[in-house]
Design an enzyme around this catalytic site. Structure first.
Site, PDB file in Angstrom:
ATOM      1  N   ASP A   1       1.102  -1.233   0.028  1.00 28.40           N
ATOM      2  CA  ASP A   1       0.012   0.012   0.277  1.00 28.40           C
ATOM      3  C   ASP A   1       0.838   0.968  -0.405  1.00 28.40           C
ATOM      4  O   ASP A   1       0.655   2.213  -0.831  1.00 28.40           O
ATOM      5  CB  ASP A   1      -0.812   0.164   1.018  1.00 28.40           C
ATOM      6  CG  ASP A   1      -2.392  -1.020   1.535  1.00 28.40           C
ATOM      7  OD1 ASP A   1      -2.623  -1.364  -0.008  1.00 28.40           O
ATOM      8  OD2 ASP A   1      -3.449  -1.348   2.027  1.00 28.40           O
TER       9      ASP A   1
ATOM     10  N   ARG B   1       0.079   4.756  17.674  1.00 28.14           N
ATOM     11  CA  ARG B   1       0.107   5.949  16.431  1.00 28.14           C
ATOM     12  C   ARG B   1       0.400   6.726  16.547  1.00 28.14           C
ATOM     13  O   ARG B   1       0.983   8.150  16.083  1.00 28.14           O
ATOM     14  CB  ARG B   1      -1.415   5.125  16.460  1.00 28.14           C
ATOM     15  CG  ARG B   1      -1.417   3.931  15.692  1.00 28.14           C
ATOM     16  CD  ARG B   1      -0.562   3.861  14.469  1.00 28.14           C
ATOM     17  NE  ARG B   1      -0.530   2.464  13.480  1.00 28.14           N
ATOM     18  CZ  ARG B   1       0.065   1.666  13.180  1.00 28.14           C
ATOM     19  NH1 ARG B   1       0.855   1.389  14.066  1.00 28.14           N
ATOM     20  NH2 ARG B   1      -0.039   0.653  12.520  1.00 28.14           N
TER      21      ARG B   1
ATOM     22  N   ASP C   1      -6.545   3.107  13.787  1.00 25.26           N
ATOM     23  CA  ASP C   1      -5.245   3.676  13.080  1.00 25.26           C
ATOM     24  C   ASP C   1      -5.896   5.459  12.371  1.00 25.26           C
ATOM     25  O   ASP C   1      -4.531   6.209  13.041  1.00 25.26           O
ATOM     26  CB  ASP C   1      -5.029   2.802  12.334  1.00 25.26           C
ATOM     27  CG  ASP C   1      -4.181   1.824  13.129  1.00 25.26           C
ATOM     28  OD1 ASP C   1      -4.214   2.105  14.640  1.00 25.26           O
ATOM     29  OD2 ASP C   1      -3.655   0.747  12.893  1.00 25.26           O
TER      30      ASP C   1
ATOM     31  N   SER D   1      -3.752  -9.458   8.093  1.00 27.75           N
ATOM     32  CA  SER D   1      -3.183  -7.828   8.512  1.00 27.75           C
ATOM     33  C   SER D   1      -2.614  -8.049  10.004  1.00 27.75           C
ATOM     34  O   SER D   1      -3.490  -8.727  11.401  1.00 27.75           O
ATOM     35  CB  SER D   1      -4.316  -7.167   8.177  1.00 27.75           C
ATOM     36  OG  SER D   1      -3.365  -5.723   9.061  1.00 27.75           O
TER      37      SER D   1
END
Ligand code: ARG
Length: 389
Positions: free
Chosen positions: A13, A92, A121, A173
């Protein structure tokens, strides 16, 4: 040309995002935050460059992560919905805050991330960015672009000679850092399917191992773990050591349906050996040194703190204020806790502290008893008074 700092993971990505952002007219700086995910390799740096990044900035954030994010959350006792020890969620705000710093250093006017539009996220990244510099433009390519499948994305990558990671793509994932691994998608999307061996990243094979039961002793100072078996260890070493040890036993696996901020329920599995052992030990030491009222009040704070972290509200006045409160509660949380490691579980089997509020002379049923049982009657009569009347 406008400059954008992209939080680059090395995966498909964000590699495709480099090209996509360039086509939108940006010069792209790829920024890799090392929080222990073992992906900030030279190969990943090369991939970013080949994909078209004008510069790659790698920041080792592991120590800062432990000291400024993990320890405060541990001291607060923050665990989301009773189980998730928040590895991904805690990382994050740190990654995004350092991204803002890179943007400033590089005189960029925009930041970008590779989060999807369905997860937590994206919220954590963007709230952090906006809280720290509201003038930065935020771009979320994955939320915007036109690819309908991974295959389509791979075709695009091939067409544009964007190198992709040749190691086989996991059917799950995965997000990994020193505080834990989060795994979702693939067969895990059926909440009734048992997590297959292949979904475990750190504890795989625990089923067939039979490590000997053992007790370890963890030392704390003011709520912070500072040593193992009496030997001082810095935060990073201590966490890595407990992850390695706990993984052998399969400790810290969690399989849960959790409530995402964006309103959907999702199935996620976690592996967090160090986080599990340390949260257990820390909580236990608190039960020895904190008085009842503070301890009970703090349980509510723990839940609120976990929500703030999960919801991306790290850089907010409430989190800062709660940290000050929690800090005050930790001044006597020093001592050591003995934890027994067994297959799949850990258990506290002993604790001691110079600030212990436990008095054997009051608690004992033996001859040394100093507790005056006659006083109990008057206490109970007054306690019951409103209900008796
Ligand atoms: N559900 C977790 C959170 O919101 C983890 C998210 C990332 N998980 C993943 N498997 N990529 O904090």
């Amino acid at each position: 040309m406008k400059k954008v700092v992209l939080a680059y993971s090395g995966g498909l990505d964000t590699s495709v995002a480099i090209k996509w952002l360039k086509d939108k007219g940006y010069e792209v700086i790829a920024y890799m935050a090392d929080v222990g995910q073992e992906k900030t390799t030279t190969a990943a740096v090369e991939r970013a460059k080949k994909a078209g990044a004008s510069k790659v900035v790698v920041k080792d954030l592991k120590r800062k992560f432990a000291a400024d994010y993990i320890w405060p959350a541990l001291k607060a006792g923050a665990v989301y919905e009773g189980r998730y020890t928040l590895a991904t969620a805690l990382s994050r705000p740190l990654i995004a805050a350092e991204q803002v710093a890179v943007a400033h250093a590089e005189k960029a006017t925009a930041v970008a991330h590779g989060c999807t539009g369905k997860g937590n996220d994206q919220v954590r990244f963007e709230v952090t960015t906006q809280a720290l510099d509201g003038s930065l433009e935020i771009i979320a390519p994955v939320r915007e672009w036109e690819f309908k499948s991974r295959e389509e994305e791979i075709r695009y990558a091939k067409r544009h000679r964007i190198p992709i990671d040749v190691t086989k793509k996991s059917p799950f994932s995965i997000d990994k850092n020193i505080w834990g691994v989060s795994v979702e998608a693939g067969v895990l999307e059926d909440p009734n399917v048992e997590p297959p061996q292949a979904s475990f990243q750190w504890t795989r094979g625990a089923e067939s191992r039979n490590p000997k039961e053992r007790a370890i002793e963890i030392q704390f100072e003011k709520g912070v773990p500072v040593g193992l078996e009496g030997k001082r260890l810095d935060a990073l070493k201590l966490i890595l050591r407990l992850n390695a040890l706990g993984s052998e036993y399969g400790i810290g696996r969690m399989d849960m349906i959790e409530n995402r901020l964006v309103g959907i329920k999702s199935r996620e599995t976690y592996e967090a050996p160090a986080a599990t052992i340390l949260n257990q030990a820390h909580k236990d030491l608190e039960s020895l040194v904190l008085d009842r009222e503070l301890l009970h009040f703090k349980e509510g704070i723990a839940q609120k703190y976990a929500e703030l972290v999960y919801y991306g509200l790290w850089f907010t006045p409430l989190r800062v204020a709660l940290d000050r409160f929690v800090e005050e509660t930790q001044k006597n949380v020093s001592g050591s806790v003995r934890v027994k490691l067994r297959k799949y579980s850990s258990q506290v089997v002993g604790r001691k502290s110079p600030h212990s509020l436990y008095r054997e002379s009051l608690a004992t049923y033996g001859a040394k008893d100093k507790f005056d049982q006659r006083l109990a009657k008057g206490f109970i009569d007054l306690w019951a008074l409103p209900y008796k009347k």
